[in-house]
Structure formats: C-alpha cells, structure tokens
Design an enzyme around this catalytic site. Structure first.
Site, short mmCIF file in Angstrom:
data_model
loop_
_atom_site.label_atom_id
_atom_site.label_comp_id
_atom_site.label_asym_id
_atom_site.label_seq_id
_atom_site.Cartn_x
_atom_site.Cartn_y
_atom_site.Cartn_z
CD GLU A 24 -0.79 0.96 3.80
OE1 GLU A 24 -1.70 1.76 3.67
OE2 GLU A 24 -1.21 -0.23 5.08
CE LYS A 158 -3.02 2.08 11.34
NZ LYS A 158 -3.49 0.91 10.33
N1 PSU Z 1 0.23 0.48 8.39
C1 PSU Z 1 0.31 1.52 9.51
N2 PSU Z 1 0.56 2.63 8.97
C2 PSU Z 1 -0.49 2.67 8.40
C3 PSU Z 1 -1.61 2.40 7.31
C4 PSU Z 1 -1.40 0.85 8.51
O1 PSU Z 1 1.78 0.88 9.60
O2 PSU Z 1 -0.20 4.35 8.59
C5 PSU Z 1 -3.22 2.95 6.49
C6 PSU Z 1 -3.11 1.23 6.10
O3 PSU Z 1 -3.66 1.88 4.87
C7 PSU Z 1 -4.97 1.42 6.52
C8 PSU Z 1 -5.14 2.72 7.16
O4 PSU Z 1 -5.75 1.45 5.90
O5 PSU Z 1 -4.14 3.32 8.25
C9 PSU Z 1 -6.62 2.84 7.47
O6 PSU Z 1 -6.96 4.11 7.52
P1 PSU Z 1 -9.17 4.26 8.52
O7 PSU Z 1 -8.58 4.12 9.97
O8 PSU Z 1 -9.34 5.68 8.22
O9 PSU Z 1 -9.74 3.66 7.83
#
Ligand code: PSU
Ligand code: MN
Length: 301
Positions: A24, A158
């Site tokens: 990604e 996370k």
């Molecule tokens: N993993 C990491 N850092 C990030 C992300 C994932 O170590 O920044 C990103 C991914 O792209 C994931 C996003 O899809 O954070 C999630 O964002 P949200 O909670 O707005 O859906």
C-alpha cells in the site's frame, strides 16, 4: 477495463510469471514522516525481492492507476503534500479527477485483485475505532476484507482501535483471521492483545494450502494474517497504552474526525514515544513483507 499502468519491474515479473506482493502507499504518505517513510518503502521492497518475489506498490498518480512504482516515484510520493487517502469510496473519483492518491488497505486490495496479485503486505489494518458507538467510525478495510480475494499480511489491527469490536466485525464479515506462530492476536506495536486468535498457523506453506482449499471450495473474500512484530522490536502493551490514551485525548480536543483520525493518532504516538513507535512500525512492516513473499512463493508450489 480501466488501464492499469505497470512499473517496468512488475511488467517483467508478469511476463515471467514471477510471484508478486502488493504494497500500500498510505503508510508512506500518511503513516510515517519523511524521510523514514521513503526509506521504509525501499527496505520493504528489498525484503520482498530477497524473499524471491516482486513488490508492487499501489497508488494513483495524476489519475493513472499505478501497479508498482519506480524508485523516483516512491521518493516523490513520499514528499508530496495533498495526496488523497484512498479507500473504496474515492478510488474511482481520484482517477476521474486526475488526482494523486495513496491507497489504504481497502483500495490496495481492490487494485491487487484487478492486477491479479493475491498477497499483500501492510503494517496494521484499519478497524473499529474506540468510541465507534458514538462516532460510527469503522474502517472500510473491514468490509473490503469480507469481499475481495486477497491475503493481507499485517501485525494485527492497530492498537489505537477497539480490538475486540474489530475482530467481531471481521468474524461477521466471514474473514479468516490467522495468527502466525501464536495463540494470541498481536496488537501491532506489541505481541500481546489479550485476545485469543480465532485461527493459528505456523508456516507460509500452511497459509498457502489454506488459500488453495478456500479457492477449491469457491469461498470468496480476503484472509487476514496476523503476524506478530519480532520480539527484538516489540513494545510493551502497557507502555503503548499510555501514548494511545494521550493521543486519543488530543484528537478529541482538536476535533479530529474521519480520515484524519488514524494519521493523527499515529503521528502523535511517534512523538510521544520519542520515535520508538516508528522503529517498531518499520520493523513490523518489514517482517510482514518477508512473510508475504514467502506466502507468494509458496502459492506457486
Ligand atoms: N499500517 C501502518 N500505517 C498506516 C496504515 C496501515 O503501519 O498508516 C494505514 C492503512 O492504509 C490503513 C489505514 O488502511 O491506515 C486505515 O485508515 P482508516 O482507519 O482511516 O480506515
Ligand atoms: Mn475511519
């Protein structure tokens, strides 16, 4: 069909039928500060090559759907401001408007499927945010995992999230969640979450044969591989919790909502930890890249 623009390396890999691993780009543009973001993107690509697979970092650049970026493009994207953070809802908009956007887990899965890539490495997926009963903030990553046929290798969800609710939604969406080498689900920066892993496998070969059986049974949708951060880089959950709580408080006071929540929290935690969380984040993404390469290779045997 929409034109996919392949990097030279990915085009060659496709011609030679080499195993590919999707990556990604939101982690580059919104997840880590420059220049560590670009350094990490390069290291992660190297880890995949060392594992015998070929990396394909996904992004939309000036409206072009890019499957694989060359080194210059990685470097540029990592410094660019005003890059959109793309999910299912706005991927096509970015293409239509000719803009530049980085792909989250959800959008990367979509592009990986379009490009015929079945394994994807990231850091941590998005999920159900704490306080979601009020905010309704649930990442589109969870819906995407339920519908799109890609194996996503992460280090858990996370820990800024409500992990319990996140894994409940994944179960509802029919997503197999497989912990690697542990009976416990990892929690991104730390190896412990206090939650039992729904499923456990210990090798890339087992994960590949699971994928083959799912395909034979006609079961669609993603698979989530939860790969614990290596011991040497792991942080203690108690310590991380302190940083998370204060980051959440700050986000609340500042009125941060929507797409900004995750990048804001990650940035705050990097600051509060004096950069330690960033080192852990880098180590876990690299660890996931290595496993993803192994799975991609194992899927060929
Ligand atoms: N993993 C990491 N850092 C990030 C992300 C994932 O170590 O920044 C990103 C991914 O792209 C994931 C996003 O899809 O954070 C999630 O964002 P949200 O909670 O707005 O859906
Ligand atoms: Mn959200």
């Amino acid at each position: 069909m929409i034109d996919l623009v392949f990097s030279q390396e990915v085009a060659d890999a496709r011609a030679e039928n080499k195993p590919l691993v999707a990556l990604e780009s939101t982690i580059i543009t919104h997840g880590m500060p420059y220049p560590r973001n670009v350094e990490t993107a390069r290291l992660v690509e190297e880890d995949i090559r060392a594992g015998g697979a070929v990396p394909a970092t996904m992004a939309v650049v000036n409206g072009e759907v890019r499957i694989g970026l060359c080194d210059n493009e990685l470097n540029e994207l990592g410094q660019q401001k005003d890059v959109m953070k793309l999910s299912r809802a706005d991927l096509a908009y970015c293409v239509a408007a000719g803009k530049t956007g980085a792909t989250t887990v959800a959008a990367t899965m979509m592009l990986a499927e379009l490009a015929g890539i079945s394994v994807f490495a990231t850091g941590g997926i998005g999920g159900v945010h704490r306080g979601a009963d009020q905010s309704f903030d649930i990442s589109a990553d969870l819906e995407e995992l339920g519908r799109t046929d890609v194996i996503v290798v992460c280090a858990g969800a996370k820990a800024i999230l409500d992990l319990n609710k996140t894994f409940e939604v994944l179960e509802t969406n029919g997503v197999p969640v497989i912990s690697v080498g542990s009976d416990e689900l990892p929690a991104f920066w730390s190896r412990e979450s206090g939650l039992y892993a729904p499923l456990r496998m210990d090798t890339a070969q087992e994960i590949a044969s699971h994928a083959k059986i799912r395909a034979e049974m006609g079961i669609e949708g993603g698979t989530l591989i939860a790969n614990p951060v290596p011991n040497s880089a792991a942080l203690l959950a108690n310590e991380v919790d302190l940083w998370i709580n204060s980051a959440l408080e700050k986000a609340n006071t500042a009125g941060i909502t929507g797409k900004e929540v995750t990048p804001f929290l990650l940035g705050e935690i990097v600051e509060q930890s004096g950069g330690r969380s960033l080192e852990t984040n880098i180590a876990l993404v690299r660890n996931n890249a290595r496993l993803a390469a192994e799975i991609a290779v194992a899927l060929r045997s």
